[in-house]
Design a protein around this motif. Structure first.
Motif, PDB file in Angstrom:
ATOM      1  N   GLY A  10       0.807  -1.205   0.000  1.00 28.00           N
ATOM      2  CA  GLY A  10       0.000   0.000   0.000  1.00 28.00           C
ATOM      3  C   GLY A  10       0.847   1.264   0.000  1.00 28.00           C
ATOM      4  N   VAL A  11       1.097   1.812  -1.175  1.00 32.16           N
ATOM      5  CA  VAL A  11       1.842   3.070  -1.272  1.00 32.16           C
ATOM      6  C   VAL A  11       1.108   4.158  -0.490  1.00 32.16           C
ATOM      7  N   SER A  12      -0.211   4.115  -0.512  1.00 32.74           N
ATOM      8  CA  SER A  12      -1.025   5.122   0.189  1.00 32.74           C
ATOM      9  C   SER A  12      -0.829   5.096   1.702  1.00 32.74           C
ATOM     10  N   LEU A  13      -0.317   3.991   2.212  1.00 34.31           N
ATOM     11  CA  LEU A  13      -0.194   3.832   3.666  1.00 34.31           C
ATOM     12  C   LEU A  13       1.194   4.206   4.179  1.00 34.31           C
ATOM     13  N   ARG A  14       2.097   4.541   3.278  1.00 33.67           N
ATOM     14  CA  ARG A  14       3.454   4.874   3.710  1.00 33.67           C
ATOM     15  C   ARG A  14       3.452   6.127   4.573  1.00 33.67           C
ATOM     16  N   ASN A  15       4.341   6.152   5.532  1.00 34.17           N
ATOM     17  CA  ASN A  15       4.508   7.292   6.447  1.00 34.17           C
ATOM     18  C   ASN A  15       3.348   7.464   7.426  1.00 34.17           C
ATOM     19  N   ASN A  16       2.521   6.416   7.618  1.00 35.10           N
ATOM     20  CA  ASN A  16       1.505   6.527   8.664  1.00 35.10           C
ATOM     21  C   ASN A  16       2.210   6.650  10.018  1.00 35.10           C
ATOM     22  N   LEU A  17       1.641   7.432  10.910  1.00 35.84           N
ATOM     23  CA  LEU A  17       2.295   7.739  12.178  1.00 35.84           C
ATOM     24  C   LEU A  17       2.322   6.551  13.140  1.00 35.84           C
ATOM     25  N   LEU A  18       1.517   5.534  12.874  1.00 36.44           N
ATOM     26  CA  LEU A  18       1.469   4.374  13.763  1.00 36.44           C
ATOM     27  C   LEU A  18       2.615   3.405  13.518  1.00 36.44           C
ATOM     28  N   GLY A  19       3.319   3.569  12.400  1.00 35.59           N
ATOM     29  CA  GLY A  19       4.372   2.619  12.061  1.00 35.59           C
ATOM     30  C   GLY A  19       3.837   1.300  11.555  1.00 35.59           C
ATOM     31  N   ASP A  20       2.581   1.282  11.104  1.00 35.30           N
ATOM     32  CA  ASP A  20       1.978   0.039  10.619  1.00 35.30           C
ATOM     33  C   ASP A  20       2.571  -0.371   9.278  1.00 35.30           C
ATOM     34  N   PRO A  21       2.632  -1.676   9.012  1.00 32.05           N
ATOM     35  CA  PRO A  21       3.178  -2.155   7.740  1.00 32.05           C
ATOM     36  C   PRO A  21       2.293  -1.750   6.571  1.00 32.05           C
ATOM     37  N   THR A  22       2.917  -1.543   5.416  1.00 27.45           N
ATOM     38  CA  THR A  22       2.164  -1.172   4.216  1.00 27.45           C
ATOM     39  C   THR A  22       1.811  -2.385   3.372  1.00 27.45           C
ATOM     40  N   ALA A  23       2.533  -3.493   3.521  1.00 26.68           N
ATOM     41  CA  ALA A  23       2.201  -4.716   2.781  1.00 26.68           C
ATOM     42  C   ALA A  23       0.980  -5.349   3.434  1.00 26.68           C
ATOM     43  N   ARG A  24      -0.087  -5.529   2.669  1.00 29.98           N
ATOM     44  CA  ARG A  24      -1.373  -5.945   3.218  1.00 29.98           C
ATOM     45  C   ARG A  24      -1.893  -7.205   2.537  1.00 29.98           C
ATOM     46  N   VAL A  25      -2.344  -8.144   3.366  1.00 33.00           N
ATOM     47  CA  VAL A  25      -2.993  -9.347   2.869  1.00 33.00           C
ATOM     48  C   VAL A  25      -4.404  -8.988   2.404  1.00 33.00           C
ATOM     49  N   VAL A  26      -4.774  -9.494   1.247  1.00 32.53           N
ATOM     50  CA  VAL A  26      -6.160  -9.404   0.783  1.00 32.53           C
ATOM     51  C   VAL A  26      -6.574 -10.799   0.333  1.00 32.53           C
ATOM     52  N   ASP A  27      -7.437 -11.452   1.114  1.00 30.39           N
ATOM     53  CA  ASP A  27      -7.990 -12.734   0.698  1.00 30.39           C
ATOM     54  C   ASP A  27      -9.120 -12.477  -0.291  1.00 30.39           C
ATOM     55  N   VAL A  28      -9.219 -13.326  -1.305  1.00 35.02           N
ATOM     56  CA  VAL A  28     -10.237 -13.151  -2.346  1.00 35.02           C
ATOM     57  C   VAL A  28     -10.958 -14.470  -2.571  1.00 35.02           C
ATOM     58  N   TYR A  29     -12.258 -14.449  -2.357  1.00 36.65           N
ATOM     59  CA  TYR A  29     -13.114 -15.624  -2.576  1.00 36.65           C
ATOM     60  C   TYR A  29     -13.641 -15.620  -4.008  1.00 36.65           C
ATOM     61  N   VAL A  30     -13.449 -16.749  -4.695  1.00 37.19           N
ATOM     62  CA  VAL A  30     -14.014 -16.956  -6.025  1.00 37.19           C
ATOM     63  C   VAL A  30     -14.920 -18.177  -5.947  1.00 37.19           C
ATOM     64  N   PRO A  31     -16.182 -18.066  -6.355  1.00 40.75           N
ATOM     65  CA  PRO A  31     -17.118 -19.180  -6.163  1.00 40.75           C
ATOM     66  C   PRO A  31     -16.786 -20.390  -7.027  1.00 40.75           C
ATOM     67  N   ALA A  32     -17.284 -21.544  -6.603  1.00 44.42           N
ATOM     68  CA  ALA A  32     -17.043 -22.794  -7.319  1.00 44.42           C
ATOM     69  C   ALA A  32     -17.529 -22.686  -8.763  1.00 44.42           C
ATOM     70  N   GLY A  33     -16.724 -23.209  -9.678  1.00 44.68           N
ATOM     71  CA  GLY A  33     -17.104 -23.230 -11.082  1.00 44.68           C
ATOM     72  C   GLY A  33     -16.832 -21.940 -11.821  1.00 44.68           C
ATOM     73  N   HIS A  34     -16.161 -20.983 -11.163  1.00 48.86           N
ATOM     74  CA  HIS A  34     -15.876 -19.688 -11.785  1.00 48.86           C
ATOM     75  C   HIS A  34     -14.390 -19.350 -11.614  1.00 48.86           C
ATOM     76  N   ASP A  35     -13.876 -18.506 -12.505  1.00 54.11           N
ATOM     77  CA  ASP A  35     -12.533 -17.958 -12.306  1.00 54.11           C
ATOM     78  C   ASP A  35     -12.593 -16.487 -11.935  1.00 54.11           C
ATOM     79  N   GLY A  36     -13.809 -15.954 -11.805  1.00 56.76           N
ATOM     80  CA  GLY A  36     -14.021 -14.561 -11.423  1.00 56.76           C
ATOM     81  C   GLY A  36     -14.397 -13.666 -12.572  1.00 56.76           C
ATOM     82  N   THR A  37     -14.085 -14.067 -13.797  1.00 58.46           N
ATOM     83  CA  THR A  37     -14.290 -13.188 -14.950  1.00 58.46           C
ATOM     84  C   THR A  37     -15.750 -12.776 -15.093  1.00 58.46           C
ATOM     85  N   GLY A  38     -15.981 -11.474 -15.135  1.00 63.53           N
ATOM     86  CA  GLY A  38     -17.313 -10.951 -15.372  1.00 63.53           C
ATOM     87  C   GLY A  38     -18.227 -10.894 -14.166  1.00 63.53           C
ATOM     88  N   LEU A  39     -17.765 -11.411 -13.023  1.00 65.77           N
ATOM     89  CA  LEU A  39     -18.621 -11.428 -11.835  1.00 65.77           C
ATOM     90  C   LEU A  39     -18.555 -10.091 -11.093  1.00 65.77           C
TER      91      LEU A  39
END
Length: 334
Positions: free
Chosen positions: A18-47
């Motif tokens: 997260g470039v937007s999160l750089r220099n936050n005063l809390l010292g929190d990390p900028t690299a962020r996990v994002v889990d993404v659910y894709v339903p059975a039988g789909h690859d996500g395209t068009g959903l």
């Protein structure tokens, strides 16, 4: 043992810097996990793409973890999609946890520019990878602080979101936050009324208490709504630390972010959305019911189509309400 016998979707894990999160005063990390659910039988395209904003003290991956005596959100989606109760969607679960215990999902000089991260960095990464979402096919939902973020994003960023669902989202700051300030000051008094001393003691504790959680919650709101870049972690309170009297100019900065107020100035933007849903328990222990009713009344007055519901429960463990909101969002975006 899985909570549903319907075909299981797949949860993918992305790491977004997260470039937007750089220099936050809390010292929190900028690299962020994002889990993404894709339903059975789909690859996500068009959903359609839904984004889950979790409540205070949680991060997005908490909703994809195993859950005892119930479903996590991917299992809930498997059941709702598999049973035909809702059309298939992709759902992103960003980790927005902070040193102060959570997030309100707006830009802050202390917390970091979380609105920018979600919209300018997370959305393009998820949509680019899975071919989902895009203009007119993005929805946001959440509970408590996540419901707050949903309210604010929907009202302020109707150029991005096309549907929104808030469960027990923070609103009505006078009833929600003012009752908590005396307790915060009593906690600070044990540390010479020093926020820095209290924070260092809190972070050193091997076990945090419920009262600690209430204090850190108020500090997180202070860092979000009225940060002071010159103060320790950007933290200042909108009250006199000895008398608990409101400092009007400080408190005004908080109120400017109250959805009960924002509905009056930004509620008209919701007319651009395909679906607006919010609810609250009639026994909500944080008094959010009253702010929710104010938002509802304002939207009614403005003639904004929306669905508002009250249910017989309090603020806690109300994930079952997603059985109402998720199909509502998915049908509107499909």
């Amino acid at each position: 043992m899985r909570a549903t016998l319907h075909p299981a979707g797949t949860v993918h894990r992305l790491i977004i810097d997260g470039v937007s999160l750089r220099n936050n005063l809390l010292g929190d990390p900028t690299a962020r996990v994002v889990d993404v659910y894709v339903p059975a039988g789909h690859d996500g395209t068009g959903l359609p793409l839904l984004v889950d904003l979790v409540g205070f003290t949680a991060g997005g991956p908490a909703h994809t973890n195993w859950k005892g005596f119930g479903e996590n959100v991917p299992e809930r989606l498997d059941r709702l999609i598999g049973s035909g109760a809702m059309p298939p969607v992709v759902v992103a679960f960003p980790d927005c946890f902070t040193r102060l215990g959570g997030n309100q999902y707006i830009n802050s000089a202390a917390m970091g520019n979380w609105e920018d991260f979600l919209i300018d960095e997370m959305l393009p990464a998820v949509e680019g990878r899975f071919g989902c979402g895009g203009q007119g096919k993005r929805g946001v939902f959440g509970k408590s602080s996540g419901g707050y973020g949903t309210h604010v994003h929907a009202m302020r960023r109707s150029d991005i979101w096309s549907a929104a669902a808030s469960h027990s989202g923070d609103a009505g700051f006078e009833q929600l936050y003012l009752p908590e300030f005396p307790g915060v000051l009593r906690a600070l008094a044990e540390h010479d009324l020093s926020i820095e001393a209290w924070m260092k003691a809190f972070e050193a504790k091997p076990k945090k208490s419920d009262s600690d959680t209430l204090v850190i919650m108020i500090l997180a709101q202070a860092a979000t709504f009225d940060p002071d870049p010159q103060a320790f972690l950007g933290l200042r309170l909108p009250v006199d630390l000895e008398t608990c009297e409101l400092i009007e100019e400080r408190w005004a900065n908080w109120l400017a972010w109250d959805p009960a107020q924002l509905a009056q100035t930004h509620g008209h933007n919701l007319a651009k959305l395909k679906a607006v849903y919010f609810d609250c328990g009639t026994k909500d222990q944080y008094n959010i019911l009253y702010g929710s009713r104010r938002v509802h009344r304002t939207l009614d007055r403005l003639g904004i189509a929306h669905r508002y519901e009250e249910f017989d429960d309090n603020h806690s463990a109300v994930d079952y309400r997603m059985d109402v909101s998720l199909p509502f969002l998915a049908r509107a975006l499909s």
